[in-house]
Scaffold this motif. Structure first.
Motif, PDB file in Angstrom:
ATOM      1  N   SER A  25       6.050  16.989 -42.796  1.00 39.51           N
ATOM      2  CA  SER A  25       6.071  16.606 -43.965  1.00 39.51           C
ATOM      3  C   SER A  25       5.108  15.963 -44.720  1.00 39.51           C
ATOM      4  N   LEU A  26       4.591  16.124 -45.636  1.00 39.10           N
ATOM      5  CA  LEU A  26       3.175  15.837 -46.086  1.00 39.10           C
ATOM      6  C   LEU A  26       3.132  15.759 -47.721  1.00 39.10           C
ATOM      7  N   GLU A  27       2.342  15.575 -47.935  1.00 32.77           N
ATOM      8  CA  GLU A  27       1.869  15.608 -49.519  1.00 32.77           C
ATOM      9  C   GLU A  27       0.331  15.535 -50.001  1.00 32.77           C
ATOM     10  N   VAL A  28      -0.221  16.136 -50.830  1.00 26.79           N
ATOM     11  CA  VAL A  28      -2.371  15.931 -50.881  1.00 26.79           C
ATOM     12  C   VAL A  28      -1.986  16.232 -52.428  1.00 26.79           C
ATOM     13  N   PRO A  29      -1.851  15.023 -53.458  1.00 30.57           N
ATOM     14  CA  PRO A  29      -2.405  15.029 -54.629  1.00 30.57           C
ATOM     15  C   PRO A  29      -3.464  15.628 -54.650  1.00 30.57           C
ATOM     16  N   ALA A  30      -3.644  16.139 -56.112  1.00 33.95           N
ATOM     17  CA  ALA A  30      -4.606  16.614 -56.435  1.00 33.95           C
ATOM     18  C   ALA A  30      -6.020  15.419 -56.811  1.00 33.95           C
ATOM     19  N   GLY A  31      -6.984  15.476 -56.418  1.00 37.14           N
ATOM     20  CA  GLY A  31      -8.167  14.871 -56.270  1.00 37.14           C
ATOM     21  C   GLY A  31      -8.310  13.797 -55.271  1.00 37.14           C
ATOM     22  N   GLU A  32      -6.997  14.509 -54.060  1.00 41.45           N
ATOM     23  CA  GLU A  32      -7.597  13.587 -52.923  1.00 41.45           C
ATOM     24  C   GLU A  32      -8.057  14.034 -52.092  1.00 41.45           C
ATOM     25  N   VAL A  33      -8.656  13.427 -51.351  1.00 42.03           N
ATOM     26  CA  VAL A  33      -8.683  13.931 -49.932  1.00 42.03           C
ATOM     27  C   VAL A  33      -8.043  13.219 -48.814  1.00 42.03           C
ATOM     28  N   HIS A  34      -7.123  13.976 -47.701  1.00 39.35           N
ATOM     29  CA  HIS A  34      -6.079  13.531 -46.829  1.00 39.35           C
ATOM     30  C   HIS A  34      -7.712  13.958 -45.649  1.00 39.35           C
ATOM     31  N   ALA A  35      -6.863  12.821 -44.102  1.00 38.58           N
ATOM     32  CA  ALA A  35      -7.074  13.440 -42.909  1.00 38.58           C
ATOM     33  C   ALA A  35      -6.057  13.887 -42.115  1.00 38.58           C
ATOM     34  N   ILE A  36      -6.177  14.546 -40.850  1.00 39.31           N
ATOM     35  CA  ILE A  36      -5.316  14.655 -40.578  1.00 39.31           C
ATOM     36  C   ILE A  36      -5.875  14.178 -38.690  1.00 39.31           C
ATOM     37  N   MET A  37      -5.364  13.504 -38.048  1.00 36.07           N
ATOM     38  CA  MET A  37      -6.067  13.118 -36.768  1.00 36.07           C
ATOM     39  C   MET A  37      -5.125  13.436 -35.283  1.00 36.07           C
ATOM     40  N   GLY A  38      -4.683  13.499 -34.733  1.00 40.64           N
ATOM     41  CA  GLY A  38      -4.129  13.596 -33.410  1.00 40.64           C
ATOM     42  C   GLY A  38      -4.645  14.252 -31.980  1.00 40.64           C
ATOM     43  N   PRO A  39      -4.222  13.942 -31.017  1.00 41.76           N
ATOM     44  CA  PRO A  39      -4.803  14.736 -30.183  1.00 41.76           C
ATOM     45  C   PRO A  39      -4.400  16.023 -29.359  1.00 41.76           C
ATOM     46  N   ASN A  40      -5.005  16.351 -28.699  1.00 37.62           N
ATOM     47  CA  ASN A  40      -5.304  18.144 -28.461  1.00 37.62           C
ATOM     48  C   ASN A  40      -3.432  19.052 -28.045  1.00 37.62           C
ATOM     49  N   GLY A  41      -3.324  19.473 -28.876  1.00 41.71           N
ATOM     50  CA  GLY A  41      -2.185  20.022 -29.345  1.00 41.71           C
ATOM     51  C   GLY A  41      -0.916  19.758 -29.834  1.00 41.71           C
ATOM     52  N   ALA A  42      -1.840  19.032 -30.766  1.00 44.43           N
ATOM     53  CA  ALA A  42      -0.937  18.117 -31.679  1.00 44.43           C
ATOM     54  C   ALA A  42       0.076  19.178 -31.875  1.00 44.43           C
ATOM     55  N   GLY A  43      -1.287  20.342 -33.050  1.00 46.29           N
ATOM     56  CA  GLY A  43      -0.605  21.445 -33.963  1.00 46.29           C
ATOM     57  C   GLY A  43      -1.888  21.275 -35.224  1.00 46.29           C
ATOM     58  N   LYS A  44      -2.790  20.778 -34.432  1.00 48.02           N
ATOM     59  CA  LYS A  44      -3.599  20.542 -36.282  1.00 48.02           C
ATOM     60  C   LYS A  44      -3.962  21.267 -36.324  1.00 48.02           C
ATOM     61  N   SER A  45      -4.478  22.553 -35.665  1.00 40.95           N
ATOM     62  CA  SER A  45      -4.525  23.849 -36.376  1.00 40.95           C
ATOM     63  C   SER A  45      -3.990  24.776 -36.667  1.00 40.95           C
ATOM     64  N   THR A  46      -2.895  24.831 -35.597  1.00 40.02           N
ATOM     65  CA  THR A  46      -1.166  25.334 -36.386  1.00 40.02           C
ATOM     66  C   THR A  46      -0.820  25.493 -37.511  1.00 40.02           C
ATOM     67  N   LEU A  47      -1.297  23.915 -37.917  1.00 42.61           N
ATOM     68  CA  LEU A  47      -1.223  23.841 -39.516  1.00 42.61           C
ATOM     69  C   LEU A  47      -2.189  24.380 -40.566  1.00 42.61           C
ATOM     70  N   ALA A  48      -2.969  24.802 -40.032  1.00 39.74           N
ATOM     71  CA  ALA A  48      -4.530  25.468 -40.948  1.00 39.74           C
ATOM     72  C   ALA A  48      -4.461  26.542 -40.419  1.00 39.74           C
ATOM     73  N   TYR A  49      -4.005  27.208 -40.090  1.00 41.79           N
ATOM     74  CA  TYR A  49      -3.742  28.670 -39.402  1.00 41.79           C
ATOM     75  C   TYR A  49      -2.836  29.015 -40.361  1.00 41.79           C
TER      76      TYR A  49
END
Length: 253
Positions: A25-49
């Motif tokens: 679960s995640l919310e990114v409001p208009a006008g904001e820059v959010h960063a996602i960090m995490g170890p390898n295999g956490a699901g970061k690129s999967t989320l992007a795809y």
């Protein structure tokens, strides 16, 4: 702007399916820059795809909306026309297609999908020169086939060039800092910061704090085992740099 509610997803063929996102679960409001960090295999690129519609990823639960519209129900090109942009971790080569032709075709296809007029050739060239100047991209580079023979840093700068030309409402930067030296990193960060506005939002996926020293995020989220386990301000990235992911995982546990 972006709202993910209890999003779960898996990837792979039936025999080798693997759950990657697990109630994110995640919310990114208009006008904001959010960063996602995490170890390898956490699901970061999967989320992007998943957000951009790449094939091979199956949503098994939850929702994802952009401006209140069901993002997951759209085709990839419709998501792009709606303002979603992905800067790839590993940009692909497109032999035989010059950068300028590629970008102008994409821009005008999106404009047409939104019912807007196409950008004229003189307008496009003027804008390309202005943005190329910001990113240290010369005219000769823009004449070459997309990413063919480009260095790692040139590929990443070209991703940001495309983003600045398109002016998307929601940008996802998937480890744009990987493989960049400090000068290229600053150049890329300058391009990203130039697009910050109350109407746009960005999701920056990275392993390291160094990019966030130049792109100061409004919020930082730690992704582990397919879900957000902790959120905070820019100081959270500094804590990760200091204590590593094991420190955060232990704290959360």
């Amino acid at each position: 702007m972006l709202k993910l509610d209890n999003l779960s997803a898996r990837v792979g063929e039936e025999e080798s399916e693997k759950t990657i996102l697990n109630g994110l679960s995640l919310e990114v409001p208009a006008g904001e820059v959010h960063a996602i960090m995490g170890p390898n295999g956490a699901g970061k690129s999967t989320l992007a795809y998943l957000l951009t519609g790449r094939e091979g990823y199956e949503v098994t639960g939850g929702t994802a909306t952009l401006d209140g519209k069901d993002l997951l129900a759209m085709e990839p090109e419709d998501r792009a026309a709606h303002g979603v942009f992905l800067s790839f971790q590993y940009p692909v080569e497109i032999p035989g297609v010059p950068v300028m032709t590629f970008v102008r075709t994409a821009m005008n296809a999106q404009r047409k999908a939104r019912g807007e007029e196409e950008m004229s050739a003189p307008e496009f060239i003027k804008k390309a020169r202005e943005i190329g100047g910001i990113l240290n991209i010369d005219a000769e580079m823009l004449k070459r086939p997309v990413n063919v023979g480009f260095s790692g840093g040139e590929k990443k700068r070209l991703e940001i060039f495309q983003m600045m030309m398109m002016e998307p409402r929601f940008s996802i930067l998937d480890e744009t800092d990987s493989g960049l030296d400090i000068d290229a990193l600053k150049t890329v960060a300058n391009g990203v910061n130039a697009l910050r506005s109350p109407e746009r939002s960005m999701l920056v996926i990275t392993h390291y704090q160094r990019l966030l020293d130049h792109i100061r995020p409004d919020k930082v989220h730690v992704l582990a085992k397919g879900r957000i386990i902790k959120s905070g301000g820019p100081e959270l990235a500094e804590q990760l740099e200091r204590d590593g992911y094991d420190g955060i995982l232990g704290e959360v546990a």
